[in-house]
Design an enzyme around this catalytic site. Structure first.
Site, PDB file in Angstrom:
ATOM      1  N   ASP A  74     -17.195 -15.344  43.398  1.00 12.81           N
ATOM      2  CA  ASP A  74     -17.368 -15.300  44.852  1.00 12.81           C
ATOM      3  C   ASP A  74     -16.256 -14.521  45.558  1.00 12.81           C
ATOM      4  OD1 ASP A  74     -19.531 -17.054  44.410  1.00 12.81           O
ATOM      5  OD2 ASP A  74     -18.202 -18.784  44.512  1.00 12.81           O
ATOM      6  N   HIS A 131     -13.237 -15.683  25.156  1.00 11.26           N
ATOM      7  CA  HIS A 131     -12.490 -16.610  24.310  1.00 11.26           C
ATOM      8  C   HIS A 131     -13.175 -16.646  22.952  1.00 11.26           C
ATOM      9  CE1 HIS A 131     -10.391 -20.107  22.828  1.00 11.26           C
ATOM     10  NE2 HIS A 131      -9.616 -20.071  23.891  1.00 11.26           N
ATOM     11  N   ARG A 189      -5.302 -10.781  28.796  1.00 12.92           N
ATOM     12  CA  ARG A 189      -4.384 -11.861  29.166  1.00 12.92           C
ATOM     13  C   ARG A 189      -3.807 -12.542  27.938  1.00 12.92           C
ATOM     14  NH1 ARG A 189      -4.840 -17.445  29.778  1.00 12.92           N
ATOM     15  NH2 ARG A 189      -7.107 -17.428  29.594  1.00 12.92           N
ATOM     16  N   HIS A 237     -14.640 -15.851  29.204  1.00  9.87           N
ATOM     17  CA  HIS A 237     -13.630 -16.873  29.478  1.00  9.87           C
ATOM     18  C   HIS A 237     -12.763 -16.567  30.695  1.00  9.87           C
ATOM     19  CE1 HIS A 237     -10.858 -20.106  28.656  1.00  9.87           C
ATOM     20  NE2 HIS A 237      -9.844 -19.278  28.499  1.00  9.87           N
ATOM     21  N   ALA A 283      -9.071 -26.161  31.952  1.00  5.85           N
ATOM     22  CA  ALA A 283      -8.044 -25.521  31.125  1.00  5.85           C
ATOM     23  C   ALA A 283      -7.473 -26.542  30.140  1.00  5.85           C
ATOM     24  CB  ALA A 283      -6.935 -24.964  32.012  1.00  5.85           C
ATOM     25  N   GLU A 327      -6.851 -16.351  39.342  1.00  2.00           N
ATOM     26  CA  GLU A 327      -7.741 -15.517  38.530  1.00  2.00           C
ATOM     27  C   GLU A 327      -8.508 -14.496  39.350  1.00  2.00           C
ATOM     28  OE1 GLU A 327     -11.243 -16.064  35.106  1.00  2.00           O
ATOM     29  OE2 GLU A 327     -10.335 -17.823  36.046  1.00  2.00           O
ATOM     30  N   GLY A 333      -8.315 -24.834  42.935  1.00  2.00           N
ATOM     31  CA  GLY A 333      -7.671 -24.905  41.628  1.00  2.00           C
ATOM     32  C   GLY A 333      -6.160 -24.841  41.769  1.00  2.00           C
ATOM     33  N   ARG A 373      -6.407 -12.561  21.728  1.00  2.00           N
ATOM     34  CA  ARG A 373      -7.798 -13.001  21.864  1.00  2.00           C
ATOM     35  C   ARG A 373      -8.816 -11.874  21.723  1.00  2.00           C
ATOM     36  NH1 ARG A 373      -7.211 -17.360  26.835  1.00  2.00           N
ATOM     37  NH2 ARG A 373      -6.332 -19.032  25.560  1.00  2.00           N
ATOM     38  N   GLU A 405       0.487 -20.433  20.763  1.00  2.00           N
ATOM     39  CA  GLU A 405      -0.879 -19.915  20.777  1.00  2.00           C
ATOM     40  C   GLU A 405      -0.855 -18.436  20.415  1.00  2.00           C
ATOM     41  OE1 GLU A 405      -2.707 -20.896  24.509  1.00  2.00           O
ATOM     42  OE2 GLU A 405      -2.620 -23.050  24.137  1.00  2.00           O
TER      43      GLU A 405
END
Length: 529
Positions: free
Chosen positions: A214, A235, A377, A342, A45, A366, A13, A281, A113
């Site tokens: 993992d 989320h 977050r 999320h 994302a 992450e 990522g 959130r 946001e």
């Protein structure tokens, strides 16, 4: 013979690719991805990257917004580093060819946001992560020294136990299952976990199938410190439809004026927070959960019908098309939404350069716990963190790599023992489903001591079953992932059980208020080896 590199990166990522690009200047790099190269949390994302790019914005404002959202647990040094280095990292993406929405003047089209006091979200339509990953992958392909190993699943980290003092075993790579079924040694002077989060621990999640925790599980088993796993972000708005799997309805819709409503059309967020639908959130997710429990409804609705079709198709083309595919025309009807797991705000404890408590092992993105996110977050700080710490980790990792002498005796090859092919794979699918369901029911948005105790008892039994299965039968990717979600689930329960208060994303009915006197600190765990 083992595969040997200077740097081993687990995960493809934004964090892993950012690291790989910079590390390739200093040595050879292997990037292992569990599935195809493009399959990562980053690719899903939608919203964008939060960064101070407008003259009317300021670092201080972005820092304060992050600290407020983190509910007292952010590490200020991590917040300041991330915010202040953000604009340069964003500009680096632009230089690589990443394309972001712009106004007619040529300036970035910044949006806002939840939890942000200004419009500071740079975006590429509603597929920002996909565009970021495209640009990074293209540059990796043009960069010597980087080798990708797709469909290669890391099983466990390899430790060199020939150290002078207990507890100083160095990570020297990882055992990994390749697509042909062979288990190979990938050895490196520096190993970097960039494996993302663990949303698949929960029944309902916005995450893709690769998000099985993992990195956290492997690091914990290797003795690394792990912290704040109780803070799992739900989320507030995922598409609610029987045929839709894990499709996120971006927070950017509320940033542009979307209204959360009940089935009867009434708004409700103003009863929960002064910012209404743009509250942080954790507040919005709990409010929706409370309203669904109060009314008995299966979902709430996000109304964008007042925005007009032309605006919606231009600003949110991917979301509009996906909803339309499920016979939901967001221009004329509200979108049914529910909360879903999320983002993992805790993870493997690191310093400001990604170093973990295990020598030779780094964690970025992450999977890590840098202190940036605290107890919750702030929206769109995740891609930003991956960019910043992917770059910061290289600075010290290359120095560490250069200081090491030539490795001595190779660690042993994978020993399958007397393991045979499984004739009862139903055990894997059944335990997978049971873990995810009990985590959703007992360790979800609202918790109690009793629920956590039930979850722990069942998880301990399940882990015994999984451990027995793991050693009796040949390793498969499904078994690797099941073992990891079971370990991560118990870490979440352990952290949640220890925190006797409600803060940020951890809300318990037994301790409904924050307790700054006792709990203004991280919840840290480590395994004795």
């Amino acid at each position: 013979m083992p595969h040997r590199f200077d740097f081993l990166v687990l995960g493809g990522g934004v964090a892993g690719l950012s690291f790989a690009l910079q590390a390739a200047r200093h040595g050879t790099v292997a990037v292992l991805t569990k599935r195809e190269r493009t399959e990562s949390n980053t690719a899903y994302a939608q919203g964008g990257i939060a960064s101070v790019l407008a003259p009317t914005d300021s670092f201080d404002a972005h820092i304060e917004d992050t600290l407020v959202a983190g509910a007292g647990l952010c590490h200020r040094d991590a917040v300041e580093v991330t915010v202040r280095e953000g604009p340069e990292r964003v500009q680096g993406l632009v230089t690589l060819g990443a394309e972001f929405n712009r106004q007619t003047s040529g300036e970035f089209d910044l949006t806002r946001e939840g939890g942000h006091s200004a419009r500071r979200i740079i975006h590429s339509g509603d597929i920002t992560g996909r565009e970021v990953q495209r640009a990074l992958l293209a540059e990796c392909d043009a960069t010597p020294n980087i080798t990708f190993f797709a469909n290669t699943a890391a099983i466990d980290l390899i430790l060199d136990r020939r150290q002078p003092r207990p507890g100083t075993s160095r990570c020297v790579g990882a055992y990994a299952l390749q697509e042909n079924g062979s288990i190979e040694r990938f050895l490196a002077k520096v190993t970097v976990l960039a494996t993302g989060g663990a949303g698949k621990v929960y029944l309902y999640t916005s995450n893709p199938d690769v998000a099985t925790g993992d990195g956290v599980a492997m690091a914990y088993r290797a003795g690394a410190q792990v912290a704040n796993m109780e803070f799992y972000q739900f989320h507030p708005t995922c598409l609610y439809h029987p045929e839709a799997k894990s499709f996120l309805i971006s927070e950017a819709l509320r940033g542009e004026g979307g209204k959360l409503k009940l089935k009867g059309g009434q708004t409700f967020m103003e009863r929960y927070h002064p910012l209404g639908a743009l509250a942080p959130r954790d507040v919005v997710a709990r409010a929706i959960d409370a309203e669904m429990k109060r009314t008995g409804d299966e979902c709430v609705y996000l109304d964008m019908t007042h925005m007009g079709r032309a605006f919606l198709t231009e600003r949110f083309p991917n979301i509009y098309a996906t909803c339309k595919a499920f016979n939901i025309d967001m221009a004329v009807q509200p979108i049914p939404v529910v909360p879903a797991a999320h983002y993992q705000c805790g993870g493997v404890v690191t310093d400001l350069h990604g170093r973990t408590s295990v020598p030779g092992l780094y964690a970025i993105g992450e999977v890590s716990c840098t202190g940036l996110h605290g107890a919750n977050r702030l929206a769109s700080n995740s891609l930003l963190e991956g960019l910043v710490f992917g770059q910061r980790a290289v600075k010290v990792a290359q120095e560490e790599m250069a200081s090491l002498s030539t490795p001595g005796e190779d660690p042993p090859a994978w020993d399958a023992g007397s393991a045979v092919e499984s004739d009862e794979s139903v055990v894997v699918s059944h335990n997978w489903d049971e873990i995810r369901r009990l985590m959703w029911n007992y360790v979800g948005i609202v918790r109690t001591d009793k629920r956590l105790m039930r979850a722990r008892r069942r998880l301990e039994l399940l882990r015994e079953e999984i451990r027995d299965y793991y050693w009796r039968f040949k390793v498969t990717r499904d078994v690797i992932e099941l073992r990891n979600i079971a370990d991560v689930a118990l870490l979440i329960v352990d952290c949640a059980s220890r925190r006797k208060e409600s803060r940020g994303l951890h809300f318990t009915l037994d301790y409904p208020h924050p307790d700054d006197h006792h709990w203004l600190r991280d919840t840290t765990l480590s395994r004795e080896l």
